[in-house]
Design a protein around this motif. Structure first.
Motif, PDB file in Angstrom:
ATOM      1  N   SER A   1      -7.584  42.310 -32.870  1.00 19.29           N
ATOM      2  CA  SER A   1      -6.290  41.671 -33.082  1.00 19.29           C
ATOM      3  C   SER A   1      -5.190  42.497 -32.428  1.00 19.29           C
TER       4      SER A   1
ATOM      5  N   ILE B   1      -5.982  37.016 -31.458  1.00 15.30           N
ATOM      6  CA  ILE B   1      -7.252  37.513 -31.995  1.00 15.30           C
ATOM      7  C   ILE B   1      -8.336  37.204 -30.972  1.00 15.30           C
ATOM      8  N   LEU B   2      -9.091  38.240 -30.574  1.00 15.06           N
ATOM      9  CA  LEU B   2     -10.119  38.087 -29.550  1.00 15.06           C
ATOM     10  C   LEU B   2     -11.487  38.373 -30.139  1.00 15.06           C
ATOM     11  N   GLN B   3     -12.483  37.548 -29.774  1.00 14.27           N
ATOM     12  CA  GLN B   3     -13.853  37.703 -30.255  1.00 14.27           C
ATOM     13  C   GLN B   3     -14.803  37.707 -29.063  1.00 14.27           C
TER      14      GLN B   3
ATOM     15  N   ASN C   1     -13.555  34.590 -26.710  1.00 12.37           N
ATOM     16  CA  ASN C   1     -12.829  33.551 -27.439  1.00 12.37           C
ATOM     17  C   ASN C   1     -11.523  34.129 -27.968  1.00 12.37           C
TER      18      ASN C   1
ATOM     19  N   GLU D   1     -16.881  43.173 -33.386  1.00 14.20           N
ATOM     20  CA  GLU D   1     -15.822  42.901 -34.339  1.00 14.20           C
ATOM     21  C   GLU D   1     -14.611  42.291 -33.620  1.00 14.20           C
ATOM     22  N   PRO D   2     -13.936  41.320 -34.248  1.00 16.42           N
ATOM     23  CA  PRO D   2     -12.750  40.741 -33.619  1.00 16.42           C
ATOM     24  C   PRO D   2     -11.684  41.808 -33.375  1.00 16.42           C
TER      25      PRO D   2
ATOM     26  N   ASN E   1      -6.354  27.811 -28.914  1.00 17.07           N
ATOM     27  CA  ASN E   1      -7.680  28.383 -28.656  1.00 17.07           C
ATOM     28  C   ASN E   1      -7.900  28.432 -27.150  1.00 17.07           C
TER      29      ASN E   1
END
Length: 202
Positions: free
Chosen positions: A189, A179-181, A122, A186-187, A143
């Motif tokens: 950035s 920002i990647l999840q 995401n 943990e995200p 998104n």
């Protein structure tokens, strides 16, 4: 009979062994076994280079068959294999200086350098003051969801970045961010180089 686990390849096996093409079992025939006699049969496996993200439980089990007593299963042995997806993003712009009202391009490269496949990534691109990112309006963020990213794979996405027609006099830095999840990780950035919006004023 030894059941070969999935996600592994047989490397070596002791004695006179064969692999059953129908069941995939590794088989030995040891002939007559006298009372009190025993022995050890060994085989080695190579695990696949890529596993699902997280912990995968590998099961190994064996059974023995005789004409006198039929088939009896031994106790299964389990091995936990840990694999991790490592997401490395690179955010870049095609120009680092722009005028008010101009459009540049924002590029995001996402590489999975780990040893696990990723089912979903995401990605959020927050809204930027003084600019419109892609089709987003005003304070909207973008998104984006990657449905899959295999180990060693890279995916690329680009968006137009249009600056508003009016800026303060001078050079105003604008810094795009992503920002990647991935799952429970943990995200991550990442920022691109700043873009200087150069307004001479009137």
């Amino acid at each position: 009979h030894a059941t070969l686990p999935s996600r592994a390849t047989l490397v070596t096996a002791s004695g006179d062994s064969t692999v059953d093409e129908k069941t995939g079992e590794l088989m030995w025939t040891i002939g007559e076994l006298t009372p009190g006699a025993g022995g050890t049969l060994l085989f080695s496996l190579r695990l696949n280079d890529v596993f699902p993200d997280g912990t995968t439980r590998i099961e190994s089990k064996a059974r023995i068959s005789t004409r006198e007593f039929g088939s009896a299963a031994g106790q299964a042995v389990f091995t936990n294999v840990e694999a991790t997806a490592v997401i490395e993003p690179v955010l870049s712009v095609n120009r680092t200086v722009a005028m008010p009202g101009e459009t540049i391009h924002l590029n995001l490269n996402v590489t999975n350098t780990g040893n696990a496949n990723v089912e979903e990534v995401n990605i959020v691109l927050p809204a930027l003051a003084g600019a419109q990112l892609g089709d987003a309006k005003g304070s909207e963020q973008i998104n984006w969801t990657l449905e899959a990213l295999g180990a060693g794979e890279t995916l690329t996405r680009s968006w137009p970045l249009t600056f508003l027609p009016v800026f303060p006099i001078g050079q105003t830095p604008v810094v795009p961010t992503a920002i990647l999840q991935v799952g429970t990780h943990e995200p991550v950035s990442v920022e691109s180089r700043p873009v200087l919006v150069d307004s001479a004023g009137k």
